[in-house]
Design an enzyme around this catalytic site. Structure first.
Site, PDB file in Angstrom:
ATOM      1  N   HIS A  37       0.810  -1.212   0.000  1.00 20.53           N
ATOM      2  CA  HIS A  37       0.000   0.000   0.000  1.00 20.53           C
ATOM      3  C   HIS A  37       0.846   1.266   0.000  1.00 20.53           C
ATOM      4  O   HIS A  37       1.886   1.359   0.644  1.00 20.53           O
ATOM      5  CB  HIS A  37      -0.941   0.013   1.215  1.00 20.53           C
ATOM      6  CG  HIS A  37      -0.229  -0.106   2.529  1.00 20.53           C
ATOM      7  ND1 HIS A  37       0.277   0.976   3.207  1.00 20.53           N
ATOM      8  CD2 HIS A  37       0.077  -1.185   3.288  1.00 20.53           C
ATOM      9  CE1 HIS A  37       0.841   0.588   4.327  1.00 20.53           C
ATOM     10  NE2 HIS A  37       0.740  -0.737   4.403  1.00 20.53           N
ATOM     11  N   ASP A  38       0.396   2.234  -0.774  1.00 16.60           N
ATOM     12  CA  ASP A  38       0.958   3.592  -0.800  1.00 16.60           C
ATOM     13  C   ASP A  38       2.356   3.674  -1.395  1.00 16.60           C
ATOM     14  O   ASP A  38       3.037   4.690  -1.240  1.00 16.60           O
ATOM     15  CB  ASP A  38       0.949   4.210   0.605  1.00 16.60           C
ATOM     16  CG  ASP A  38      -0.429   4.163   1.242  1.00 16.60           C
ATOM     17  OD1 ASP A  38      -1.346   4.807   0.721  1.00 16.60           O
ATOM     18  OD2 ASP A  38      -0.588   3.460   2.268  1.00 16.60           O
ATOM     19  N   GLY A  53       5.137  -1.085   2.665  1.00 17.70           N
ATOM     20  CA  GLY A  53       4.298   0.090   2.472  1.00 17.70           C
ATOM     21  C   GLY A  53       5.064   1.400   2.430  1.00 17.70           C
ATOM     22  O   GLY A  53       6.129   1.545   3.022  1.00 17.70           O
TER      23      GLY A  53
END
Length: 262
Positions: A120-121, A138
């Protein structure tokens, strides 16, 4: 549009007329796919995922799944993939989180080999190569023209600057500045990616400036702050390398408490 009869495509998904979808693929309701992109057999594309034009997505890929983050509560976060990427088998790219800005992003013209992972991200630039099993935790940022060797793993919030390279099974626990080649567990700086720069058309003057940056960062016994200031002065000595110097200085001034690979 060519959709295999065994594929399951949600009626709300937005697929360009030139998209090809292989057998047993599953495409969710919030997915958008651009022209001439091909989706391999058994691939799952879910979540709020936007994919640009001319991508080749191999079989058994998972795109747009929820982040592996216990704080995630179903917020409408995204995965955005650019154009002309090759994403090979069993790769997994997750959507972002609210805490990280909400978007996981892959740029253009990237070559992503089998089993690569974008948590994520993450933000990945353009013209990068991830060898098999390169894995990002992440909030990782990867600059343009980076090459990650097979089984490279990158700790969360770490950045790798443009034109960098890692060797097989490197473990990145700190930021890797632009142009640096690293190797090891934990990764250590070994040199600058001079051969890669030559292949990309860097002039001898620009490569000379990169050599000077390497010396200031790793050989002169300076603190990071001292090296940064002396690197900034290189722009006046080699005007042609000003963009390279500015990129390095900007990166170094953004280094957090983890520091840089040494």
């Amino acid at each position: 549009m060519s959709i295999h009869p065994t594929a399951i495509v949600d009626p709300a998904a937005e697929l360009d007329s030139g998209v090809e979808v292989g057998p047993y693929a599953v495409i969710g309701s919030h997915v958008k796919i651009g022209a001439r992109t091909t989706v391999g057999a058994h691939t799952v594309i879910d979540g709020r995922t936007t994919i640009g034009e001319d991508n080749v997505i191999s079989p058994f890929v998972s795109l747009g799944g929820p982040p592996q983050d216990k704080k995630y509560r179903g917020e409408p976060c995204e995965l955005v993939i650019g154009e002309r990427n090759v994403i090979r088998e069993f790769s997994t790219y997750n959507i972002g989180t609210v805490q990280g800005g909400g978007v996981t992003r892959l740029g253009n013209d990237n070559w992503m080999m089998a089993y690569t992972h974008l948590a994520h991200d993450c933000v990945v630039g353009n013209n990068v190569i991830f060898a098999n099993n390169a894995q990002l935790a992440g909030h990782v940022e990867i600059g343009d023209w980076v090459i990650l060797g097979g089984f490279t793993t990158v700790h969360q919030f770490v950045r790798i600057g443009a034109h960098g390279m890692t060797a097989l099974s490197s473990v990145l626990l700190a930021d890797q500045p632009p142009f640096v080649m690293s190797q090891g567990d934990p990764a250590q700086a070994r040199s600058m990616n001079f051969e890669g720069l030559r292949r990309r058309g860097f002039s001898p003057e620009r490569i000379g400036a990169v050599k000077a940056m390497h010396k200031l960062l790793y050989r002169d016994g300076l603190t990071l702050e001292q090296a940064t200031e002396r690197i900034a002065a290189l722009a006046s000595q080699t005007p042609e390398a000003t963009p390279d110097v500015e990129m390095m200085v900007g990166f170094l001034r953004g280094v957090a408490q983890r520091g840089i690979v040494r």
